[in-house]
Design an enzyme around this catalytic site. Sequence first.
Site, PDB file in Angstrom:
ATOM      1  N   ARG A 271       0.857  -1.179   0.000  1.00  0.00           N
ATOM      2  CA  ARG A 271       0.000   0.000   0.000  1.00  0.00           C
ATOM      3  C   ARG A 271       0.897   1.234   0.000  1.00  0.00           C
ATOM      4  O   ARG A 271       1.554   1.553   0.994  1.00  0.00           O
ATOM      5  CB  ARG A 271      -0.918   0.016   1.228  1.00  0.00           C
ATOM      6  CG  ARG A 271      -1.928  -1.108   1.231  1.00  0.00           C
ATOM      7  CD  ARG A 271      -2.830  -1.022   0.018  1.00  0.00           C
ATOM      8  NE  ARG A 271      -3.940  -1.972   0.108  1.00  0.00           N
ATOM      9  CZ  ARG A 271      -4.815  -2.148  -0.856  1.00  0.00           C
ATOM     10  NH1 ARG A 271      -4.715  -1.470  -1.985  1.00  0.00           N
ATOM     11  NH2 ARG A 271      -5.784  -3.012  -0.704  1.00  0.00           N
TER      12      ARG A 271
ATOM     13  N   ALA B 167     -10.700  -7.587   0.131  1.00  0.00           N
ATOM     14  CA  ALA B 167     -11.594  -6.433   0.067  1.00  0.00           C
ATOM     15  C   ALA B 167     -11.551  -5.815  -1.314  1.00  0.00           C
ATOM     16  O   ALA B 167     -10.647  -6.082  -2.097  1.00  0.00           O
ATOM     17  CB  ALA B 167     -11.186  -5.404   1.116  1.00  0.00           C
TER      18      ALA B 167
ATOM     19  N   GLU C 111     -14.865 -10.443  -4.633  1.00  0.00           N
ATOM     20  CA  GLU C 111     -13.540 -10.066  -4.144  1.00  0.00           C
ATOM     21  C   GLU C 111     -12.828 -11.230  -3.458  1.00  0.00           C
ATOM     22  O   GLU C 111     -11.623 -11.401  -3.624  1.00  0.00           O
ATOM     23  CB  GLU C 111     -13.635  -8.871  -3.186  1.00  0.00           C
ATOM     24  CG  GLU C 111     -13.974  -7.569  -3.875  1.00  0.00           C
ATOM     25  CD  GLU C 111     -12.893  -7.069  -4.822  1.00  0.00           C
ATOM     26  OE1 GLU C 111     -11.717  -7.483  -4.713  1.00  0.00           O
ATOM     27  OE2 GLU C 111     -13.232  -6.237  -5.677  1.00  0.00           O
TER      28      GLU C 111
ATOM     29  N   GLU D 125      -9.258 -12.254  -5.003  1.00  0.00           N
ATOM     30  CA  GLU D 125      -8.040 -11.974  -4.244  1.00  0.00           C
ATOM     31  C   GLU D 125      -7.429 -13.200  -3.583  1.00  0.00           C
ATOM     32  O   GLU D 125      -6.242 -13.203  -3.291  1.00  0.00           O
ATOM     33  CB  GLU D 125      -8.302 -10.896  -3.192  1.00  0.00           C
ATOM     34  CG  GLU D 125      -8.543  -9.535  -3.812  1.00  0.00           C
ATOM     35  CD  GLU D 125      -8.451  -8.396  -2.833  1.00  0.00           C
ATOM     36  OE1 GLU D 125      -8.524  -8.642  -1.609  1.00  0.00           O
ATOM     37  OE2 GLU D 125      -8.310  -7.262  -3.295  1.00  0.00           O
TER      38      GLU D 125
ATOM     39  N   GLU E  38      -1.709  -6.227  -6.625  1.00  0.00           N
ATOM     40  CA  GLU E  38      -2.253  -7.548  -6.327  1.00  0.00           C
ATOM     41  C   GLU E  38      -1.409  -8.686  -6.918  1.00  0.00           C
ATOM     42  O   GLU E  38      -1.630  -9.840  -6.585  1.00  0.00           O
ATOM     43  CB  GLU E  38      -3.693  -7.650  -6.851  1.00  0.00           C
ATOM     44  CG  GLU E  38      -4.645  -6.730  -6.110  1.00  0.00           C
ATOM     45  CD  GLU E  38      -6.070  -6.842  -6.612  1.00  0.00           C
ATOM     46  OE1 GLU E  38      -6.304  -7.469  -7.668  1.00  0.00           O
ATOM     47  OE2 GLU E  38      -6.960  -6.290  -5.944  1.00  0.00           O
TER      48      GLU E  38
END
Length: 189
Positions: free
Chosen positions: A68, A80, A97, A101, A147
């Site tokens: 992040r 999320a 999601e 993910e 990701e």
Amino acid sequence: MTDLRDEPFSPEIVASEKVYQGAVWDVRSDRFRYGDGELVRQYVDHTGAVAVVAVDDEGRVLLIQQYRHPIRHRDWELPAGLLDIEGEEPLLAAQRELAEEADVTAAHWEALVSTYTTPGGNNEIIHLFLATGISRAATAHDRTDEEADIRVEWVPLSEAVDAVLEGRMRNAILSIGVLAAERRGVGGA
């Protein structure tokens, strides 16, 4: 106080304009009447989001770790994503999601909690769902950008709660999610 709750309030909006259009969300500036005067506030105009507290039959919670940029960390999070598909219900977004993910699905879903992430700076609301009856998704998803190198771990729920309370994991949505799940007695807690 027996019915403690947030209270909706709709001041008269005198002017509202988009002052920045971003790739994911925008910034708005609103001028509104409040009390005896007018105030101006800028805020991130957010689409909203969902997050999933996925707990397996062994009482482990699924955590993902990804980079992040604003915090310069690879923090631990819950699966999320944004409510960025027109008309998509939060539960369907959460199911999507989780599969995208973490390549897993869940047989049982229930609403866990909803929260405003930073009400003084944005209008984002995130809906957290509890997912159980976990199984592998039929197909794996290709991931790009931040990701691309997501790390997926199954961690005993109690260890995730300890990490939050000891300040070792500071993601707010993860914190709210694992604490709410533990409070509900999920995973043998």
